[in-house]
Write a protein that holds these residues in place. Structure first.
Motif, mmCIF file in Angstrom:
data_model
loop_
_atom_site.group_PDB
_atom_site.id
_atom_site.type_symbol
_atom_site.label_atom_id
_atom_site.label_comp_id
_atom_site.label_asym_id
_atom_site.label_seq_id
_atom_site.Cartn_x
_atom_site.Cartn_y
_atom_site.Cartn_z
ATOM 1 N N ILE A 1 1.021 -1.214 0.139
ATOM 2 C CA ILE A 1 0.061 -0.177 0.123
ATOM 3 C C ILE A 1 0.907 1.087 0.102
ATOM 4 O O ILE A 1 0.812 2.289 -0.700
ATOM 5 C CB ILE A 1 -0.874 -0.004 1.234
ATOM 6 N N ILE A 2 2.073 1.225 0.784
ATOM 7 C CA ILE A 2 3.074 2.413 0.708
ATOM 8 C C ILE A 2 3.381 2.701 -0.565
ATOM 9 O O ILE A 2 3.721 3.825 -1.086
ATOM 10 C CB ILE A 2 3.994 2.259 1.969
ATOM 11 N N GLN A 3 3.615 1.625 -1.338
ATOM 12 C CA GLN A 3 4.336 1.848 -2.712
ATOM 13 C C GLN A 3 3.415 2.205 -3.740
ATOM 14 O O GLN A 3 3.776 3.091 -4.574
ATOM 15 C CB GLN A 3 4.967 0.342 -3.210
ATOM 16 N N LEU A 4 2.036 2.351 -3.443
ATOM 17 C CA LEU A 4 1.121 2.711 -4.286
ATOM 18 C C LEU A 4 1.335 4.277 -4.157
ATOM 19 O O LEU A 4 0.867 4.870 -5.421
ATOM 20 C CB LEU A 4 -0.355 2.308 -3.785
ATOM 21 N N PRO B 1 -4.706 -5.951 -5.736
ATOM 22 C CA PRO B 1 -5.056 -6.292 -4.574
ATOM 23 C C PRO B 1 -5.019 -5.093 -3.334
ATOM 24 O O PRO B 1 -5.915 -4.763 -2.640
ATOM 25 C CB PRO B 1 -4.598 -7.396 -4.037
ATOM 26 N N ALA B 2 -3.975 -4.582 -3.341
ATOM 27 C CA ALA B 2 -3.464 -3.290 -2.617
ATOM 28 C C ALA B 2 -4.214 -2.021 -2.693
ATOM 29 O O ALA B 2 -4.867 -1.326 -1.846
ATOM 30 C CB ALA B 2 -2.024 -2.973 -2.649
ATOM 31 N N ALA B 3 -4.465 -2.012 -4.111
ATOM 32 C CA ALA B 3 -5.333 -0.847 -4.504
ATOM 33 C C ALA B 3 -6.779 -0.911 -4.133
ATOM 34 O O ALA B 3 -7.271 0.028 -3.932
ATOM 35 C CB ALA B 3 -5.256 -0.529 -6.057
ATOM 36 N N LEU B 4 -7.454 -2.137 -4.356
ATOM 37 C CA LEU B 4 -8.770 -2.373 -4.003
ATOM 38 C C LEU B 4 -8.941 -2.216 -2.389
ATOM 39 O O LEU B 4 -9.983 -1.633 -1.932
ATOM 40 C CB LEU B 4 -8.999 -3.389 -4.584
#
Length: 524
Positions: free
Chosen positions: A291-294, A433-436
């Motif tokens: 999530i941080i990398q997003l 998945p992290a974006a959702l």
């Protein structure tokens, strides 16, 4: 190759998946109708004296009983009580009712972070099966709440149901987005929202006092979500796993082809495999995306910010406020049974969500979102004018009523369903998945913020509150016009290229940016 063919397997699989969305909607709406009955039962269980009834009723009357569009509309703001009332015990009831409602979104916010992770670890099908354990547990606690300490059982049941809905708000859009053909991805994605509003409407109908919303059957009303949970669990065993998950995540091409052949009804799945192969090649060159990398990786930063803004636009549009005011406006218009008019609004909600399913692949996602937001802006203005002049001109109540129905219609054409599946379209398999998870958390959090703040904003602004929301809607409309790309009929790779193009164009001269933008939006 008929990649847009609607097969029986595809219909069955999508229907099974959105049963989870239906449960989500049912859990959202079910708590509102029996509110006063549950409060009365709390008073009985806790032994609150009869003298407090007036105080409790005062609170109940000042709470919303309309059809909600979010899990949080029922969060109460205590009414001012007369000094002579024995406030302490009434405050206890208020606290327990507040917890009964607010434990749901808190559970949703917590679990929304884990939907994508669970889907990656177990697979989409098994993740939905595991999530149904939570749904069943929550439904059983509420269903048997009349037999024990009802306040504890309902608060616990609502919290566990919130955990379930938090998982589902990420899992269902991800799964149906991955099994849908490219040309039908928008229409199938919109079914998530259609199932939610259908669940809300059904819960509101079942909550009528002559059906289940009465002193004898209210606990059955709360526990009824166990039925679709069991039904979905049985049907999930017959559904194919996501071919994208099998091919890209597990590297099992044979199983992915088998799943695709079932879903497409054809032995030729070359196009799908080719698209997934490109996606896998790109994903294999990347490390796992957190999530941080997003937010720190320049490739993902713009898509995730746009995704979050779409969800903020959905929740900060004022849709909850429209429903908050609906019953009082219907009453002033002379409707003797405003609850039926409110259910009518819910029916309009459902019909226009269904309409968006057919429109989204014809008009495009970006276009529908802009049409919806623009219509909501105009309706919010008329709504405000109607509320301001309501006491001076009786016929203004009909202006406000018309604005309510049109506002809801425009909401469900665009801002209601589109953010849920556009996020899945913005990202390839690696960061999806992290974006959702982030988008679902954003949606739940914004909803919770609106629930906590709306009453204070409404008290401060009075009938002018929708002028404020009109300004917010206008701001989000302009953001959408300049920043959101069209995703209709495009592969994940093409959408990622659109974002890269837009990101690069920010360094170009203004005229070049305008030409780039026009070229991007005309490519449908």
């Amino acid at each position: 190759m008929t990649e847009d063919k609607v097969t029986r397997t595809l219909v069955f699989t999508v229907f099974t998946a959105v049963l989870g969305s239906f449960q989500f909607g049912y859990d959202i709406g079910v708590i509102n109708a029996p509110q006063q009955i549950i409060i009365t039962h709390y008073r009985h269980v806790l032994g609150v004296p009869l003298d407090d009834r007036k105080a409790i009723n005062s609170y109940a009357i000042n709470s919303t009983e309309e059809l909600p569009t979010s899990p949080f509309l029922g969060i109460p703001t205590p009414a001012p009580w007369a000094e002579e009332e024995p406030v302490a015990s009434a405050s206890l009831i208020t606290m327990f009712w507040s917890l009964s409602v607010s434990s749901f979104p808190v559970g949703g916010m917590i679990a929304s972070f884990f939907g994508g992770l669970l889907g990656d670890q177990l697979g989409r099908i098994k993740a939905m099966l595991v999530a149904n354990i939570l749904s069943l547990a929550g439904a059983l606690l509420m269903g048997f709440s009349k037999l024990g300490p009802s306040h504890i059982l309902i608060i616990s049941g609502r919290g566990i149901s919130g955990l379930y809905c938090g998982l589902i708000s990420g899992l269902v859009p991800m799964y149906i987005g991955e099994i849908a053909p490219t040309t039908l991805r928008g229409a199938i994605g919109a079914l998530h929202q259609l199932a939610i509003v259908t669940g809300i409407l059904i819960s509101q109908i079942f909550g009528l006092d002559f059906i289940l919303g009465n002193h004898e059957l209210w606990h059955i009303l709360l526990g009824l979500s166990a039925v679709p949970a069991v039904f979905q669990s049985l049907l999930l065993f017959l559904c194919p796993e996501s071919p994208r998950y099998l091919y890209i995540k597990l590297d099992e091409e044979a199983k992915a082809k088998k799943s695709l052949k079932r879903l497409r009804g054809s032995d030729d799945v070359t196009n799908d495999i080719t698209e997934m192969r490109k996606e896998r090649e790109e994903a294999s060159s990347e490390n796992k995306v957190s999530i941080i990398q997003l937010f720190t990786n320049s490739s993902y930063r713009q898509p995730i910010l746009v995704a979050l803004m779409l969800h903020m636009a959905q929740q900060f549009s004022g849709i909850n406020g429209i429903f908050y005011y609906s019953t009082s406006i219907f009453q002033k218009a002379g409707i003797s049974q405003p609850v039926y008019a409110t259910i009518g609004v819910g029916a309009v909600n459902t019909v226009f969500t269904a309409l968006s399913v057919f429109l989204v692949e014809k008009a495009g996602r970006r276009s529908l979102f802009l049409i919806g937001m623009s219509g909501m802006f105009v309706c919010a203005i008329f709504m405000s004018v109607g509320l301001v002049l309501l006491n001076k001109l009786a016929w203004m109540s009909y202006v406000s009523m018309t604005a309510i129905f049109l506002f809801v219609s425009f909401f469900e054409i665009g801002p209601g369903p589109i953010p849920w599946f556009m996020v899945a379209e913005f990202f390839s398999q690696g960061p999806r998945p992290a974006a959702l998870a982030m988008a679902a958390f954003s949606n739940w959090t914004c909803n919770f913020i609106i629930a906590l703040c709306f009453q204070y904003i409404a008290d401060f602004c009075g009938p002018y509150v929708f002028f404020l929301f009109a300004g917010v809607v206008l701001a989000f409309t302009l953001f959408t016009f300049f920043k959101v790309p069209e995703t209709k009929g495009k592969s994940f790779e093409e959408i990622a290229a659109e974002f890269r193009k837009k990101s690069a164009s920010t360094k170009a001269p203004k005229a070049a940016v305008e030409m780039e933008f026009l070229g991007a939006t005309e490519t449908v």
